[in-house]
Design an enzyme around this catalytic site. Structure first.
Site, PDB file in Angstrom:
ATOM      1  N   GLU A 266       0.841  -1.194   0.000  1.00  0.00           N
ATOM      2  CA  GLU A 266       0.000   0.000   0.000  1.00  0.00           C
ATOM      3  C   GLU A 266       0.876   1.245   0.000  1.00  0.00           C
ATOM      4  OE1 GLU A 266      -2.755  -0.248   3.261  1.00  0.00           O
ATOM      5  OE2 GLU A 266      -3.743  -2.034   2.470  1.00  0.00           O
ATOM      6  N   HIS A 285      -8.027   1.305   1.770  1.00  0.00           N
ATOM      7  CA  HIS A 285      -7.869   0.956   3.189  1.00  0.00           C
ATOM      8  C   HIS A 285      -8.658   1.919   4.076  1.00  0.00           C
ATOM      9  CE1 HIS A 285      -4.942  -1.206   6.131  1.00  0.00           C
ATOM     10  NE2 HIS A 285      -6.133  -1.035   6.679  1.00  0.00           N
TER      11      HIS A 285
END
Length: 540
Positions: A266, A285
């Site tokens: 990420e 997220h």
């Protein structure tokens, strides 16, 4: 570390105002907000800090922890712990806490949102309309009611997803190695093994922690076991699935759709196999990204950190037995006794023990691991550099080749708790046992099979001798001539004329050379002086 105004706690990432207020109002805590500060500045601040709070933005790795010599507790404002090196924290004796409940509802709601978005192809429909299209026939989706949902992991978030899924009319299958069939029935779901769940489910949602057992749990082989045309949703941890395998299954049509809120890397790399895969929904997220969740996790971790630092309450800890402040207070006399017994066992056995066996009789349900750790602290006291406390004692013992066994034994009449510590060395085994009386006082009740009754404090002189007349008199005379006063005395033997054990509580340590003089007496077999100081109960 305790400063002039209290223990210092550093915020490495932002925390909501409600959480900050709890910490700021706690007498005995000094809060330093370094959210967004450079890493080097954070390292300098941690040098004298007792607590650290992070979210997902700060990596509490080994490098950072090496700068935190006084650190006692790390708190994660959220449930995931991927950004905390738990092994490194445990080795350094740092408790790791998280806030697993605060974002439960928000994450469960996002899971349902992603499931609906993938099933009804909402992002694709939105994009189509924005492009001037009206392709109703080409955007045929899936109805949830009457379908089967497989929930992998039935913890807090999984249970919330189940409740919402049932409201949609879904039949729910659940798989969780820690979920019994009776609990599954309470939830209104069917408990099954993972392969059966994959084969029967039209939709599958994941709600697992990321660890060695679950990493890439959904690899290419497991994805191939999914029911053809299924939809997979992951709003838990990125490393649970093989993302390339999911992309391939989407392109081949094996999977009808997928939805991801979390990714192995990420932010999601620009060139990633999932980006151009068909029928996949993304979010960055945001499972806990609601005002309500941020407030709740901040409040939860603030309470947990305050209670851990000021009261020793570790009920939110993930790397040590979770006990609340009240339970910890009830256990403290037993922990103190175990530390003193461990010290005594270490003095008797000497270096080179291969195994330490700790046995406990106590009504405390979760105290065994802590009592074993306390015994290790006493046993290894003074032999190791670095911190040694209830968090890391068992890990440190394992690293140094000391096997620690622990077991429960039946209650011992007349005592509220009973602890035995036995050390096995190449030369044999030495054991000590102690008890907590009903008045909460502690006593040593057995030494190497000899029944005794001595308080475990101050300086103890242990003399093993042949059971013949005059030995104790000569020992007393030598102590008196050296100006050493005997405050407590107990003599034990198993059979007349065999071996006997004298335990003497002394007001002061032996003068230099007196131990050797006592050892030289003809009938004396062994002399051990053990200093069980008043700080023996400290956790380090």
């Amino acid at each position: 570390m305790s400063g002039r105004n209290g223990k210092k706690l550093v915020l490495a990432d932002s925390l909501s105002a409600e959480g900050l207020r709890i910490l700021a109002d706690a007498p005995g805590l000094v809060v330093e907000d370094l959210s967004g500060a450079p890493r080097e500045e954070l390292k300098r601040a941690l040098a004298d800090s007792a607590g650290l709070i992070v979210r997902s933005g700060t990596r509490a790795d080994r490098d950072l922890l090496e700068s935190a010599a006084s650190l006692e507790v790390i708190g994660r404002a959220g449930v995931g712990l991927d950004n905390i090196d738990i092994d490194a924290a445990t080795q350094r004796g740092v408790a790791v806490l998280n806030a697993p409940a605060g974002n439960t509802v928000s994450t469960a709601e996002l899971t349902i949102a992603l499931l609906l978005a993938a099933a009804r192809r909402v992002p694709e429909a939105d994009r189509s309309v924005r492009e001037g299209k009206w392709d109703r026939a080409g955007l045929r989706g899936r109805q949830l009611a009457g379908s089967t949902l497989g929930v992998v992991g039935a913890g807090r978030i999984g249970r919330e997803v189940i409740r919402r899924a049932l409201a949609f009319g879904l039949r729910v299958l659940a798989h969780d190695p820690y979920l019994g069939s009776d609990r599954a029935a309470d939830l209104g779901v069917t408990f099954t093994d993972l392969d059966a769940l994959l084969a029967e489910s039209d939709f599958v949602t994941l709600h697992l922690p990321l660890n060695d057992e679950t990493s890439r749990l959904f690899d290419a082989k497991r994805i191939a076991r999914l029911k053809p045309g299924a939809i997979l949703v992951n709003a838990a941890r990125g490393g649970l699935v093989d993302e390339k395998a999911v992309a391939a299954a989407l392109r081949s049509g094996r999977l009808a759709g997928a939805a991801f809120d979390v990714f192995e890397t990420e932010p999601l790399p620009e060139r990633h196999s999932l980006r151009d895969a068909p029928n996949v929904v993304f979010s960055p997220h945001i499972g806990a990204s609601t005002a309500e969740a941020q407030r709740e996790v901040a409040i939860e971790i603030a309470h947990a950190m305050r209670d851990a630092l000021l009261e020793g309450d570790l009920r939110s800890a993930v790397n040590v037995t979770p006990v609340g402040a009240e339970e910890r207070r009830r256990l403290e006399p037993v922990l103190d006794l175990a530390r003193r017994l461990g010290l005594l066992a270490g003095s008797l056995a000497g270096p080179g023990a291969r195994r330490l066996e700790v046995r406990l009789a106590s009504p405390a349900e979760r105290g065994l691991r802590l009592v074993a750790a306390a015994a290790v602290i006493g046993y290894l006291r003074g032999t190791l550099a670095g911190p040694l406390n209830l968090v890391n004692a068992l890990v440190v013992a394992e690293e140094h080749g000391l096997e620690v066994g622990r077991s429960r034994v039946p209650p011992v009449p007349g005592h509220t708790a009973w602890v035995e510590v036995a050390a096995t060395t190449p030369g044999g085994a030495r054991s000590v046992a102690g008890a907590i009386r009903e008045d909460r006082s502690a006593c040593i009740v057995r030494l190497d099979g000899f029944a005794v009754n001595v308080r475990p404090r101050g300086t103890l002189l242990l003399v093993r001798n042949r059971d013949v007349p005059g030995v104790i008199g000569r020992i007393g005379t030598l102590l008196g001539e050296a100006g050493v006063n005997i405050g407590e005395f107990h003599q034990a033997r198993e059979v007349r004329g065999g071996e006997a054990l004298a335990v003497l509580g002394l007001d002061d340590p032996l003068p230099e050379g007196l131990g050797a003089t006592l050892q030289a007496l003809p009938e004396v077999l062994e002399v051990r002086e053990v200093r069980i100081d008043t700080d023996a109960g400290e956790a380090g």
